[in-house]
Motif scaffolding. Structure first.
Motif, PDB file in Angstrom:
ATOM      1  N   PRO B  66       0.847  -1.257  -0.018  1.00 45.27           N
ATOM      2  CA  PRO B  66       0.044  -0.128  -0.078  1.00 45.27           C
ATOM      3  C   PRO B  66       0.840   1.222   0.052  1.00 45.27           C
ATOM      4  O   PRO B  66       1.098   1.962   1.067  1.00 45.27           O
ATOM      5  N   THR B 116      -2.408   3.364  11.987  1.00 47.77           N
ATOM      6  CA  THR B 116      -2.583   3.131  10.616  1.00 47.77           C
ATOM      7  C   THR B 116      -1.785   1.846   9.848  1.00 47.77           C
ATOM      8  O   THR B 116      -2.224   1.102   9.277  1.00 47.77           O
ATOM      9  N   GLN B 117      -0.614   1.905  10.662  1.00 44.50           N
ATOM     10  CA  GLN B 117       0.199   0.587  10.403  1.00 44.50           C
ATOM     11  C   GLN B 117      -0.396  -0.597  10.718  1.00 44.50           C
ATOM     12  O   GLN B 117      -0.197  -1.463   9.858  1.00 44.50           O
ATOM     13  N   GLU B 120      -3.110  -1.297   8.205  1.00 46.24           N
ATOM     14  CA  GLU B 120      -2.316  -1.903   6.928  1.00 46.24           C
ATOM     15  C   GLU B 120      -2.147  -3.450   7.265  1.00 46.24           C
ATOM     16  O   GLU B 120      -2.166  -3.980   6.195  1.00 46.24           O
ATOM     17  N   ILE B 124      -3.205  -6.356   4.329  1.00 46.10           N
ATOM     18  CA  ILE B 124      -2.400  -6.345   3.312  1.00 46.10           C
ATOM     19  C   ILE B 124      -2.274  -7.651   2.884  1.00 46.10           C
ATOM     20  O   ILE B 124      -2.005  -7.798   1.706  1.00 46.10           O
TER      21      ILE B 124
END
Lengths: 218, 199
Positions: B66, B116-117, B120, B124
């Motif tokens: 991303p 956010t990580q 993600e 993913i």
């Protein structure tokens, strides 16, 4: 360029540099892999050249004492090696101490050879400096001058900077042998100190040989 | 009238000789960062081995990284360095509101980055045990995420102290040292983002 993490401001500037460096490489790399490699090489060589150039010609930093003396009080930093017992220096200290509550700090740099310095063999140099310092303090005491002392860094300028951080001098007295016999004058210690420290600096020349001759005659 | 040499302390070990070329606390942080660079260096060695020497496709098809979301996260993290710098400059000028505002904003931006990580990771589509690419990706970004977490802990402590009235224009090491660490974390993310996501 020194240590980029020496202070928050320097770390922040380093971050900004890193953003520009990597953004340029990434943008060029996305356009064309060879362009990315070229930008990487050009920027890296540029940074290396700039680092080398600034290392060769460091900009003198003005260092001010971190402490200030109280009203009516005066702090005198005396930097001397063998010449601290000289009559001219004692006269100057007496002159500067007159009419104020004066605190005198004598710093004797632990002068060392380059080879011993590289080998971290500092102990003999510090022991010799300690011995010289104690003799000097005894001489000052005999003259009625109250003083305390410290053995400083082998580099006289660094020794002054170290002392300024804790002592906060109003005046610095650097005592040397006369020109031609003084290693400190040859190395530009007094000129370097005037560039580097935001404190009034007086240079006192002490001719110990002439003093001994005079004493011998009388 | 008395004269004495400070270095002679009978019965006590001599005081450690300390040069002030770098403040001891800042030097400690610098040495810590140096060891951290070595740690990241070992992870980057694995990355370059997997990608260049072993010739593993990056990212392994059919997976995609991303890039846009991570790019936004990069902007968030770099912005947090500006707010951190603002916080420190504020306290140096005696502006307590600026210090508090800067620290709160830095903390919130760092927290946004971390959340956010994590989001993600959940979307993913590959895991650390999928293949070498997955292991290296999670290893590098996870190591960085752990550092962000440590940085947030330091920032939380500094923020609480700032609201309790600690720090003055003369004494603000408790903000300066976490600030240095935070900038280091940002620099490392820029390296991670450029190598892992973009190139």
């Amino acid at each position: 360029m020194g240590n980029p993490f020496r202070s928050e401001a320097e770390a922040f500037r380093f971050l900004l540099g890193a953003v520009v460096y990597f953004a340029a490489i990434a943008i060029a790399g996305v356009i064309n892999a060879w362009a990315g490699l070229a930008v990487f090489i050009v920027l890296t060589v540029g940074v290396a050249w700039w680092w080398w150039h600034t290392r060769q010609h460091p900009v003198p930093r003005q260092v001010a004492p971190t402490r200030r003396s109280a009203p009516g009080e005066r702090r005198l930093l005396v930097v001397a090696n063998e010449t601290v017992g000289g009559a001219d220096l004692l006269d100057r200290i007496r002159e500067l101490s007159a009419g104020a509550n004066t605190e005198v700090l004598v710093v004797t740099p632990a002068l060392n050879t380059k080879l011993r310095h590289l080998a971290s063999d500092e102990d003999p140099a510090r022991a010799q400096a300690q011995e010289r310092l104690e003799r000097s303090l005894q001489r000052l005491e005999q003259e009625g001058i109250e003083a305390r002392g410290e053995v400083g860094d082998g580099d006289p300028l660094q020794a002054i900077e170290d002392a300024l951080r804790t002592f906060g001098a109003d005046q610095i007295l650097i005592s040397t042998h006369p020109e031609g016999r003084s290693h400190w004058l040859e190395r530009g210690v007094v000129t370097g100190a005037r560039e580097r420290f935001a404190v009034p600096i007086q240079h006192v020349v002490v001719d110990l040989e002439a003093e001994r001759e005079l004493e011998g005659r009388s | 009238m008395s004269a004495h040499a400070e270095a002679s302390h009978a019965g006590h070990p001599p005081a450690a000789h300390q040069s002030s070329r770098v403040d001891a606390r800042t030097l400690g942080m610098f040495l810590f960062i140096a060891s951290e660079i070595m740690l990241f260096g070992s992870f980057f060695t694995i990355y370059f081995f997997v990608r260049v020497s072993a010739g593993t496709p990056w990212p392994t098809p059919p997976y995609e990284l991303p890039v846009f979301v991570a790019g936004m996260n990069t902007i968030i993290l770099v912005t947090s360095s500006f707010t951190m710098h603002w916080a420190l400059q504020s306290i140096k000028r005696g502006n307590r509101a600026g210090l508090q505002g800067g620290l709160v904003l830095t903390f919130l931006l760092g927290l946004t980055f971390l959340l956010t990580q994590i989001l993600e990771y959940s979307r993913i589509g590959f895991a650390p045990d999928t293949d070498a690419f997955g292991s290296v990706f999670y290893g590098l970004t996870g190591l960085h995420g752990a550092h962000v977490f440590v940085g947030l802990t330091l920032l939380a402590a500094a923020t609480v102290r700032a609201f309790r009235g600690h720090y003055t224009p003369e004494s603000h090491h408790g903000v300066e040292i976490p600030g240095i660490y935070w900038h280091f974390v940002d620099v490392m993310w820029i390296v991670v983002y450029t190598t892992v996501y973009i190139l």
